[in-house]
Write an enzyme that holds these catalytic residues in place. Structure first.
Site, PDB file in Angstrom:
ATOM      1  N   GLU A 163      -7.855   8.163  -6.468  1.00  0.00           N
ATOM      2  CA  GLU A 163      -9.225   8.613  -6.174  1.00  0.00           C
ATOM      3  C   GLU A 163      -9.485   8.629  -4.663  1.00  0.00           C
ATOM      4  O   GLU A 163     -10.050   9.562  -4.110  1.00  0.00           O
ATOM      5  CB  GLU A 163     -10.245   7.690  -6.854  1.00  0.00           C
ATOM      6  CG  GLU A 163     -10.380   7.897  -8.351  1.00  0.00           C
ATOM      7  CD  GLU A 163     -11.216   6.798  -9.032  1.00  0.00           C
ATOM      8  OE1 GLU A 163     -11.231   6.752 -10.270  1.00  0.00           O
ATOM      9  OE2 GLU A 163     -11.837   5.984  -8.309  1.00  0.00           O
ATOM     10  N   GLU A 164      -9.029   7.562  -4.002  1.00  0.00           N
ATOM     11  CA  GLU A 164      -9.274   7.454  -2.549  1.00  0.00           C
ATOM     12  C   GLU A 164      -8.521   8.531  -1.780  1.00  0.00           C
ATOM     13  O   GLU A 164      -9.048   9.177  -0.891  1.00  0.00           O
ATOM     14  CB  GLU A 164      -8.868   6.053  -2.064  1.00  0.00           C
ATOM     15  CG  GLU A 164      -9.801   4.967  -2.560  1.00  0.00           C
ATOM     16  CD  GLU A 164      -9.128   3.603  -2.723  1.00  0.00           C
ATOM     17  OE1 GLU A 164      -9.826   2.638  -3.066  1.00  0.00           O
ATOM     18  OE2 GLU A 164      -7.891   3.512  -2.509  1.00  0.00           O
TER      19      GLU A 164
ATOM     20  N   HIS B 264       0.831  -1.216   0.000  1.00  0.00           N
ATOM     21  CA  HIS B 264       0.000   0.000   0.000  1.00  0.00           C
ATOM     22  C   HIS B 264       0.863   1.262   0.000  1.00  0.00           C
ATOM     23  O   HIS B 264       1.802   1.362   0.781  1.00  0.00           O
ATOM     24  CB  HIS B 264      -0.935   0.003   1.208  1.00  0.00           C
ATOM     25  CG  HIS B 264      -2.095  -0.923   1.028  1.00  0.00           C
ATOM     26  ND1 HIS B 264      -1.945  -2.307   1.033  1.00  0.00           N
ATOM     27  CD2 HIS B 264      -3.390  -0.686   0.767  1.00  0.00           C
ATOM     28  CE1 HIS B 264      -3.121  -2.853   0.805  1.00  0.00           C
ATOM     29  NE2 HIS B 264      -4.009  -1.917   0.636  1.00  0.00           N
ATOM     30  N   PRO B 265       0.546   2.206  -0.863  1.00  0.00           N
ATOM     31  CA  PRO B 265       1.301   3.466  -0.879  1.00  0.00           C
ATOM     32  C   PRO B 265       0.974   4.292   0.368  1.00  0.00           C
ATOM     33  O   PRO B 265      -0.153   4.263   0.857  1.00  0.00           O
ATOM     34  CB  PRO B 265       0.788   4.166  -2.137  1.00  0.00           C
ATOM     35  CG  PRO B 265      -0.610   3.675  -2.298  1.00  0.00           C
ATOM     36  CD  PRO B 265      -0.593   2.247  -1.824  1.00  0.00           C
TER      37      PRO B 265
ATOM     38  N   SER C  15      -6.166   4.190  -5.842  1.00  0.00           N
ATOM     39  CA  SER C  15      -5.532   4.868  -4.709  1.00  0.00           C
ATOM     40  C   SER C  15      -5.607   6.374  -4.869  1.00  0.00           C
ATOM     41  O   SER C  15      -5.862   7.103  -3.903  1.00  0.00           O
ATOM     42  CB  SER C  15      -4.068   4.446  -4.579  1.00  0.00           C
ATOM     43  OG  SER C  15      -3.961   3.322  -3.740  1.00  0.00           O
TER      44      SER C  15
ATOM     45  N   PHE D  89       1.289   2.463   7.590  1.00  0.00           N
ATOM     46  CA  PHE D  89      -0.026   2.748   8.151  1.00  0.00           C
ATOM     47  C   PHE D  89      -1.033   2.643   7.016  1.00  0.00           C
ATOM     48  O   PHE D  89      -0.872   3.279   5.967  1.00  0.00           O
ATOM     49  CB  PHE D  89      -0.039   4.163   8.736  1.00  0.00           C
ATOM     50  CG  PHE D  89      -1.397   4.661   9.152  1.00  0.00           C
ATOM     51  CD1 PHE D  89      -2.080   5.576   8.356  1.00  0.00           C
ATOM     52  CD2 PHE D  89      -1.967   4.223  10.335  1.00  0.00           C
ATOM     53  CE1 PHE D  89      -3.334   6.045   8.737  1.00  0.00           C
ATOM     54  CE2 PHE D  89      -3.231   4.691  10.717  1.00  0.00           C
ATOM     55  CZ  PHE D  89      -3.914   5.593   9.910  1.00  0.00           C
ATOM     56  N   VAL D  90      -2.065   1.805   7.228  1.00  0.00           N
ATOM     57  CA  VAL D  90      -3.109   1.649   6.211  1.00  0.00           C
ATOM     58  C   VAL D  90      -4.463   1.932   6.844  1.00  0.00           C
ATOM     59  O   VAL D  90      -4.779   1.433   7.928  1.00  0.00           O
ATOM     60  CB  VAL D  90      -3.106   0.230   5.585  1.00  0.00           C
ATOM     61  CG1 VAL D  90      -4.256   0.072   4.583  1.00  0.00           C
ATOM     62  CG2 VAL D  90      -1.775  -0.043   4.887  1.00  0.00           C
TER      63      VAL D  90
END
Ligand SMILES: NC(=O)NC1=NC(=O)NC1=O
Length: 172
Positions: free
Chosen positions: A86-87, A67-68, A84, A119-120
């Site tokens: 868009e989110e 995850h970026p 990602s 951190f996600v």
């Protein structure tokens, strides 16, 4: 696309269309293809969740590492996946003031140094204030707690990404 259409997809198309419901982890989608036909979108989602839950700790941490960072270098360089971007844009990560941006960068770095994975959080369910609050609070957790919490957030992200691709109202 309805669930009957999803079930009829050859695995190449299934992975092409659904391969990024878990960020940069198409193997999960490719694996659950074997479980078709899915009686509903919920059943497809459950198959993904079960695959993730069955992974060893290293596998779960691997998913998190795909995850970026929120407001991180991928956002700055424009190399986020479409989903990602868009989110992150939707939660205001591309509109932080300099104080917020440097706080995010510092806390993300602190989190990664402590846990060895990023951190996600499901950005579409949070605004930037809550994301900063959660990042700061979760830095204090134990590794096992954060591994589980991050995976729960991955599942929320997956749920929303699936809903944007597969119609939810009909069941086989
Ligand atoms: N580190 C992250 O939480 N990344 C992300 N969360 C989302 O909802 N989209 C992302 O790219």
């Amino acid at each position: 696309m309805d669930i009957a259409t999803v079930n009829a997809l050859p695995y190449e198309d299934f992975v092409d269309i659904l391969g990024n419901v878990v960020e940069k982890c198409p193997i999960i989608t490719a694996a659950v293809w074997s479980g078709r036909p899915f009686l509903s979108l919920a059943a497809l989602e459950a198959a993904i969740s079960e695959f993730i839950d069955a992974l060893p700790e290293s596998g779960k941490e691997g998913i998190l590492r795909c995850h970026p960072d929120l407001a991180g270098r991928d956002l700055q360089s424009g190399s986020l996946t479409r989903e990602s971007h868009e989110e992150q844009a939707g939660s205001g990560m591309n509109a932080l003031n300099s104080g917020e941006a440097s706080r995010m960068a510092r806390l993300n770095q602190e989190y990664k140094e402590r846990f060895g994975f990023p951190f996600v959080i499901c950005a579409r369910m949070n605004d930037k204030e809550n994301i900063l609050r959660q990042l700061s609070a979760r830095c204090q957790n134990e590794r096992a707690v954060e591994r589980a919490c991050g995976i729960e957030e991955v599942k929320k992200i997956c749920h929303l990404r699936l809903q944007s691709i597969v119609l939810t109202d009909n069941k086989l």
